[in-house]
Design an enzyme around this catalytic site. Structure first.
Site, PDB file in Angstrom:
ATOM      1  N   TYR A   1       0.751   3.368  -3.691  1.00 41.92           N
ATOM      2  CA  TYR A   1      -0.402   3.296  -4.747  1.00 41.92           C
ATOM      3  C   TYR A   1      -1.653   3.646  -4.198  1.00 41.92           C
ATOM      4  O   TYR A   1      -2.681   3.841  -4.825  1.00 41.92           O
ATOM      5  CB  TYR A   1      -0.218   2.109  -5.460  1.00 41.92           C
ATOM      6  N   LYS A   2      -2.007   3.721  -2.950  1.00 41.85           N
ATOM      7  CA  LYS A   2      -3.334   3.755  -2.317  1.00 41.85           C
ATOM      8  C   LYS A   2      -2.967   4.801  -1.468  1.00 41.85           C
ATOM      9  O   LYS A   2      -2.400   5.417  -1.357  1.00 41.85           O
ATOM     10  CB  LYS A   2      -3.528   2.366  -1.619  1.00 41.85           C
TER      11      LYS A   2
ATOM     12  N   ASP B   1     -10.008  -9.906 -11.347  1.00 45.85           N
ATOM     13  CA  ASP B   1      -9.760  -9.520 -12.683  1.00 45.85           C
ATOM     14  C   ASP B   1      -9.595  -8.106 -12.902  1.00 45.85           C
ATOM     15  O   ASP B   1      -9.482  -7.754 -14.010  1.00 45.85           O
ATOM     16  CB  ASP B   1     -10.783 -10.312 -13.368  1.00 45.85           C
TER      17      ASP B   1
ATOM     18  N   ASP C   1       7.956  37.829   0.946  1.00 42.34           N
ATOM     19  CA  ASP C   1       8.255  37.027   1.917  1.00 42.34           C
ATOM     20  C   ASP C   1       8.950  37.409   3.128  1.00 42.34           C
ATOM     21  O   ASP C   1      10.317  36.893   3.134  1.00 42.34           O
ATOM     22  CB  ASP C   1       9.034  35.809   1.130  1.00 42.34           C
TER      23      ASP C   1
ATOM     24  N   GLN D   1      -1.860  -1.709 -13.674  1.00 41.25           N
ATOM     25  CA  GLN D   1      -1.551  -2.877 -13.142  1.00 41.25           C
ATOM     26  C   GLN D   1      -1.406  -3.996 -14.170  1.00 41.25           C
ATOM     27  O   GLN D   1      -0.650  -5.043 -13.828  1.00 41.25           O
ATOM     28  CB  GLN D   1      -2.586  -3.350 -11.980  1.00 41.25           C
TER      29      GLN D   1
ATOM     30  N   TYR E   1       5.255  -8.958  -8.806  1.00 38.88           N
ATOM     31  CA  TYR E   1       4.954 -10.329  -8.023  1.00 38.88           C
ATOM     32  C   TYR E   1       6.316 -11.002  -8.018  1.00 38.88           C
ATOM     33  O   TYR E   1       6.635 -12.232  -7.723  1.00 38.88           O
ATOM     34  CB  TYR E   1       3.825 -10.957  -8.595  1.00 38.88           C
TER      35      TYR E   1
ATOM     36  N   HIS F   1      -5.704 -13.836  -8.197  1.00 40.57           N
ATOM     37  CA  HIS F   1      -5.857 -12.259  -8.421  1.00 40.57           C
ATOM     38  C   HIS F   1      -7.290 -11.978  -8.831  1.00 40.57           C
ATOM     39  O   HIS F   1      -8.136 -12.545  -9.520  1.00 40.57           O
ATOM     40  CB  HIS F   1      -5.111 -11.612  -9.295  1.00 40.57           C
TER      41      HIS F   1
ATOM     42  N   SER G   1      -3.224  -6.094   0.528  1.00 45.72           N
ATOM     43  CA  SER G   1      -2.616  -4.963   1.253  1.00 45.72           C
ATOM     44  C   SER G   1      -3.695  -4.387   2.283  1.00 45.72           C
ATOM     45  O   SER G   1      -3.204  -3.388   2.864  1.00 45.72           O
ATOM     46  CB  SER G   1      -2.422  -3.668   0.046  1.00 45.72           C
TER      47      SER G   1
END
Ligand code: SPV
Ligand code: MG
Length: 431
Positions: A43-44, A91, A204, A98, A75, A89, A9
């Protein structure tokens, strides 16, 4: 020759990536699955380089024979299609959210005799520094501003949650739900006039002036990177609006939404219970044109908010206004309602989309809150704003604690309602 699959990614290639690519290529013909932008963003951090750029970089690395898109964290699809002999991948996915993605991958591999090869994950401090520096870049005004349009191009529906302080900004920035191999985050922040006013103990009614609202934005920007959608109320006088919109654009806000009301503005959720006046189409279009004219970038969006349903002026009026506002240059349309039943909003979306297939539609489902984001996507809604839930949840929680202390003449009974003092002193770490 064996085939090998590896998913990536990253937009910054470092030695750790080169090592794993090298090891993977030693096993056979290496296919790299590059995660698409929306998956990376979920996710990042938001990718600094778009998918196409990342593909170009990875294609050029020695040992990579083919690059394909991986459009989910799972996947399954790519493994079933490519049936590689090896899946490679780090580890680091044995633990945490994940692990379910890993378990699924193992199951798919087993179905056709594929092998999982895991290599030790490299958590070098210099790689972490690189990652931190990349995250910081996202808060630079030009980068932050452009992200909303990019997100609209990437996702069917973009979500935003209100932020009115550094603290709520951090919640909007960092809250993430990782579940069953899927990741969810808010895409953007909404600087609500209701919540910005309420947090200052003010009604407001456009009473909190622009200088104070800009301070709120500044406070949020100091501790976040996500794009900001600013609630510009009515936009005020055209003569003032043209200055304010330029400021918003310059500091890195991505969008300003102005509503077609005039005179003393009240919150829309009052509807016709209070006196509220809708602006004329002509005058509001003039405001839109004037705002658009002073903008310097194509990133910034001026979104027109239609109050016809709130003020019970009917669907035809709402649609007529939408058409006129887009014609005047609006980059998006926000349609609002205070009914629990979303039917009128749905009807607007269908009728508007029948005439206009591209202009983004924005909704604020405060009362019609039963509709899920997937359902909004089906209605071709592009931005969903959770406009006030953080303020509405914080106030009763704080009030309850204050009452409990008063009733007991000490704080012990309120302690279970609070986070521990150890947690609060470490909540915001020093850099
Ligand atoms: C706000 O959040 O201030 C809004 C949305 O304008 S609403 O309160 O529903 O009018
Ligand atoms: Mg508002």
């Amino acid at each position: 020759m064996s085939t090998v699959y590896l998913s990536m990614s990253t937009d910054i290639i470092h030695g750790g990536h080169m090592n794993i690519i090298e090891k993977a290529a030693e096993l056979g013909d290496l296919i790299v699955g590059v995660l698409t932008d929306d998956v990376v963003a979920s996710y990042k951090r938001f990718p600094l380089l778009a998918y196409e750029e990342r593909v170009k970089i990875i294609k050029g690395i020695k040992g990579v024979s083919k690059v394909v898109a991986q459009d989910t964290l799972s996947y399954r699809k790519n493994l079933e299609e490519l049936k590689p002999d090896y899946l490679v991948h780090g580890d680091n996915w044995k633990e945490g959210f994940q692990s379910s993605i890993r378990a699924e991958a193992i199951e798919v591999l087993a179905s056709y005799g594929g092998i999982l090869k895991e290599f030790p994950y490299s958590s070098d401090a210099q790689y972490q520094r690189l990652e931190d520096a990349s995250r910081d870049r996202l808060s630079i005004p030009d980068v932050r501003r452009s992200r909303l349009k990019k997100l609209l191009g990437m996702k069917t529906t973009v979500s935003a949650i209100e932020a009115h302080s550094g603290l709520t900004g951090i919640i909007a920035e960092k809250t993430q739900v990782l579940e069953d191999g899927k990741a969810y985050q808010f895409d953007a922040m909404w600087v609500s006039s209701l919540c910005d006013s309420t947090s200052r103990g003010k009604p407001d009614i456009e009473l909190v002036d622009m200088t104070s609202r800009l301070r709120t934005i500044e406070e949020i920007m100091e501790v976040t990177t996500k794009p900001i959608i600013f609630d510009g109320d009515t936009g005020g006088l055209i003569e003032h609006f043209v200055y304010n919109i330029k400021t918003l654009e310059r500091i890195g806000v991505s969008a300003c939404i102005i509503e077609d009301k005039t005179g003393l503005k009240k919150n829309s959720l009052f509807g016709n219970e209070v006196v509220q006046t809708q602006d004329s189409i002509e005058h509001f279009c003039e405001k839109i044109r004037a705002g658009k004219k002073v903008l310097k970038t194509s990133d910034f969006m001026l979104i027109a908010r239609i109050e016809s349903l709130i003020l019970e002026q009917g669907m035809d009026d709402a649609l007529k206004r939408a058409e006129a506002y887009v014609e005047a240059g609006a980059d998006g349309i926000m349609i609002h309602s205070r009914l629990k039943d979303p039917a009128e909003i749905f009807e607007f979306c269908e009728k508007f989309r029948a005439r206009d297939t591209t202009t983004p539609i924005v909704v604020v489902p405060t009362s019609f809150n039963g509709v899920t984001e997937a359902e909004w996507a089906e209605k071709n809604v592009n931005i969903v704003i959770y406009a006030n839930q953080l303020t509405r949840s914080a106030f009763p929680a704080m009030q309850n604690v204050a009452e409990t202390i008063l009733k007991n003449h000490r704080a012990k009974e309120a302690d279970d309602m609070c986070m521990s003092f150890k947690e609060i002193i470490t909540l915001i770490p020093e850099e």
